[in-house]
Every structure is written in structure tokens, then in C-alpha cells.
Enzyme design. Structure first.
Site, mmCIF file in Angstrom:
data_model
loop_
_atom_site.group_PDB
_atom_site.id
_atom_site.type_symbol
_atom_site.label_atom_id
_atom_site.label_comp_id
_atom_site.label_asym_id
_atom_site.label_seq_id
_atom_site.Cartn_x
_atom_site.Cartn_y
_atom_site.Cartn_z
ATOM 1 C CE LYS A 74 -1.633 2.412 3.334
ATOM 2 N NZ LYS A 74 -2.287 2.989 4.537
ATOM 3 C CG ASP A 122 -5.525 4.068 1.371
ATOM 4 O OD1 ASP A 122 -6.649 4.465 0.979
ATOM 5 O OD2 ASP A 122 -5.268 3.839 2.572
ATOM 6 C CE LYS A 141 -7.931 6.084 4.249
ATOM 7 N NZ LYS A 141 -6.502 5.747 4.035
ATOM 8 C CE1 TYR A 174 -16.890 13.743 0.907
ATOM 9 C CE2 TYR A 174 -15.796 13.188 2.973
ATOM 10 C CZ TYR A 174 -16.928 13.572 2.286
ATOM 11 O OH TYR A 174 -18.103 13.767 2.973
ATOM 12 C CG ASP A 175 -12.860 17.991 -4.104
ATOM 13 O OD1 ASP A 175 -13.826 18.769 -4.325
ATOM 14 O OD2 ASP A 175 -11.718 18.394 -3.834
ATOM 15 C CB ILE A 176 -17.287 18.625 -6.359
ATOM 16 C CG1 ILE A 176 -16.105 19.075 -7.230
ATOM 17 C CG2 ILE A 176 -17.524 19.616 -5.228
ATOM 18 C CD1 ILE A 176 -16.374 20.372 -7.984
ATOM 19 N N PRO A 177 -17.933 15.667 -7.497
ATOM 20 C CG PRO A 177 -20.075 14.757 -7.766
ATOM 21 C CD PRO A 177 -19.344 15.915 -7.128
ATOM 22 C CG HIS A 178 -15.473 18.212 -13.002
ATOM 23 N ND1 HIS A 178 -15.575 17.713 -14.292
ATOM 24 C CD2 HIS A 178 -14.413 19.079 -13.004
ATOM 25 C CE1 HIS A 178 -14.620 18.259 -15.041
ATOM 26 N NE2 HIS A 178 -13.913 19.076 -14.286
ATOM 27 C CB THR A 179 -12.661 17.682 -8.135
ATOM 28 O OG1 THR A 179 -13.002 19.038 -8.420
ATOM 29 C CG2 THR A 179 -11.227 17.617 -7.628
ATOM 30 C CB THR A 186 -9.845 0.564 11.513
ATOM 31 O OG1 THR A 186 -8.633 1.083 10.958
ATOM 32 C CG2 THR A 186 -10.513 -0.351 10.511
ATOM 33 C CD GLN A 236 -5.892 1.194 13.024
ATOM 34 O OE1 GLN A 236 -7.046 1.594 12.995
ATOM 35 N NE2 GLN A 236 -5.147 1.160 11.927
ATOM 36 N N GLY A 278 0.605 -2.714 8.547
ATOM 37 C CA GLY A 278 1.707 -1.766 8.550
ATOM 38 C C GLY A 278 2.725 -2.061 9.621
ATOM 39 N NE ARG A 279 1.025 1.808 13.457
ATOM 40 C CZ ARG A 279 0.218 2.737 13.976
ATOM 41 N NH1 ARG A 279 0.682 3.592 14.858
ATOM 42 N NH2 ARG A 279 -1.040 2.808 13.616
#
Length: 238
Positions: free
Chosen positions: A32, A59, A61, A63-68, A123, A194, A214-215
Site C-alpha cells: 500500500k 490509498d 481516499k 473526497y471532493d465534488i464529483p467532477h474533481t 478503523t 486503532q 503496517g507496523r
């Protein structure tokens, strides 16, 4: 492609590649690349990992307006990675736009489809925190299941969630809808920041398609041995 995805939560390429040199004999390695590494190194770290024949979960993630999001996913679709993420809370139009952009990018470089995964609830989020800070009145499992159903309806290939939510997600969606689970710890480890953690064995029993670790690997005294321990624990579940 390994079901154990190693989270490369390092600050730069040099540290990352030095760490990965230990795994040079490992087949089917899957890693990842998250925000910290990608924001500093950009696409060149993706290209170097691909040169080493390593599969990549990118990864970021979105998260913005659909066009962007559609335009950003078009660029990610051209990177040749195996999986990417958006936030499910962005809604149906945003997820659909992400899928459209991803497909356009894949087609331009004639690449096999990249899986689009939607992040449900992190998580590191507890139910009390979700209800107080996000003002979501339902239980945390109910919120995750609702977002999983929305993600599938909108064209996503799976979700990111705690392993403990996998059974309800599969009931609400379908067996081939992917559940990829972070928050994985061995039974003798501390959980750090977590909240909803599971062991590799428990995640597999609950219906996980892949786990992100990860860790437990990157900070282990013997990272390759830790990776094999986790992989063996996963594969012991039939």
C-alpha cells in the site's frame, strides 16, 4: 497477488526501497502506498515499485465534488495500480464519477481494471466518536453496512472497513464484493491509534479478501519473518 498488503508508511523513497530490499526474494508482493509517501514522491515511487514487479494499492481516499474526483481518478487510472480508494461518504454521484474516471484512465493505457474501493468508517473511529462528532445516530456497524450498500450500488468493487463488519457487509452486498481490512494486529501486539482491530486469522474467518498490515511488519525486528507469520496465519484458515 498476496492477500497480505504491506502498508509502506514511510516518508520517502529511499527509506521505502531500503525496507523492500529485504523482500527481494518474495513472490507476488503487494504493498500500500498512502498519502505520506505519494505526496512527497509522486508517481515516480509507483513506477519504481512496478519496475520491481510489486502490486500496488494506492490509498489516497479521494473526497471532493464529483467532477474533481472523476478527473483525479482518470489520472490514477493511468498509473497502472491494482486498487485505489475514495470516501464512501462522498455519495453516489461522486463514487460513480470516480468509477468513470478510473475506467477512462485504464482504457487509455490499456490496463486491466483497477479496483475501486470505498472507505466506510475508519478503523480508528469508535461508535461514540462517530455519533458525537459526525452526528450519525445509528450504530457504527449499521453506518458501515449502509455505506457498503451505497458503494456497491454506485459501482465500487469493494470497501475498506474493519474486519468485524465483513459478515454484515457480505450479507448486504454479495460474496464477490471485496472487503479489504486495515486495523490488523497480531494477538500479542498493542493496538496503537486503532479502535476496531482483528488478527489476520480472525479477519479471514470473518470474510476478508485482503488485509492491510503496517507496523506489525514495518516496525518488526525481522520484517520478512513477521510477514510470513501473518501470511501463514491467514492461510491456515480454510
Amino acid at each position: 497477488m498476496s492477500p497480505v498488503i504491506i502498508a509502506l508508511d514511510f516518508a520517502n523513497a529511499q527509506t521505502t526501497l531500503t525496507f523492500l530490499d529485504q523482500f527481494i526474494q518474495e513472490p507476488n508482493l503487494f504493498v500500500k502506498v498512502g498519502m505520506e509517501l505519494f505526496y512527497f514522491e509522486g508517481p515516480r515511487i509507483i513506477q519504481e515499485l512496478q519496475r520491481r514487479k510489486i502490486k500496488i494499492f494506492l490509498d489516497l481516499k479521494l473526497y471532493d465534488i464529483p467532477h474533481t474526483v472523476e478527473q483525479a481518478m482518470y489520472q490514477l487510472g493511468r498509473q497502472g495500480v491494482e486498487m485505489v480508494t475514495v470516501h464512501a461518504q462522498g455519495g453516489q454521484a461522486m463514487i460513480q464519477s470516480a468509477k468513470r474516471g478510473l475506467q477512462r484512465g485504464n482504457q487509455e493505457v490499456r490496463q486491466a481494471p483497477t479496483k475501486l474501493l470505498a472507505v466506510t468508517q475508519l478503523t480508528s473511529t469508535s461508535q461514540a466518536q462517530m455519533q458525537t462528532e459526525q452526528q450519525i445516530a445509528v450504530s457504527l456497524p449499521a453506518s458501515v453496512t449502509h455505506l457498503a450498500k451505497l458503494a456497491q450500488k454506485s459501482g465500487a468493487d469493494g470497501v475498506i472497513a474493519s474486519a468485524w463488519e465483513d459478515p454484515a457487509i457480505h450479507v448486504a452486498t454479495s460474496a464477490d464484493f471485496w472487503c479489504v481490512n486495515p486495523g490488523i494486529r497480531l494477538s500479542n501486539e498493542v493496538i496503537d491509534d486503532q479502535k476496531r482491530v482483528a488478527t489476520p486469522k480472525k479477519a479471514r474467518q470473518l470474510g476478508s479478501q485482503a488485509i492491510v498490515v503496517g507496523r506489525s511488519i514495518t516496525q518488526a525486528d525481522a520484517p520478512v519473518a513477521a510477514y510470513h507469520q501473518i501470511l501463514q496465519e491467514w492461510e491456515a484458515v480454510k
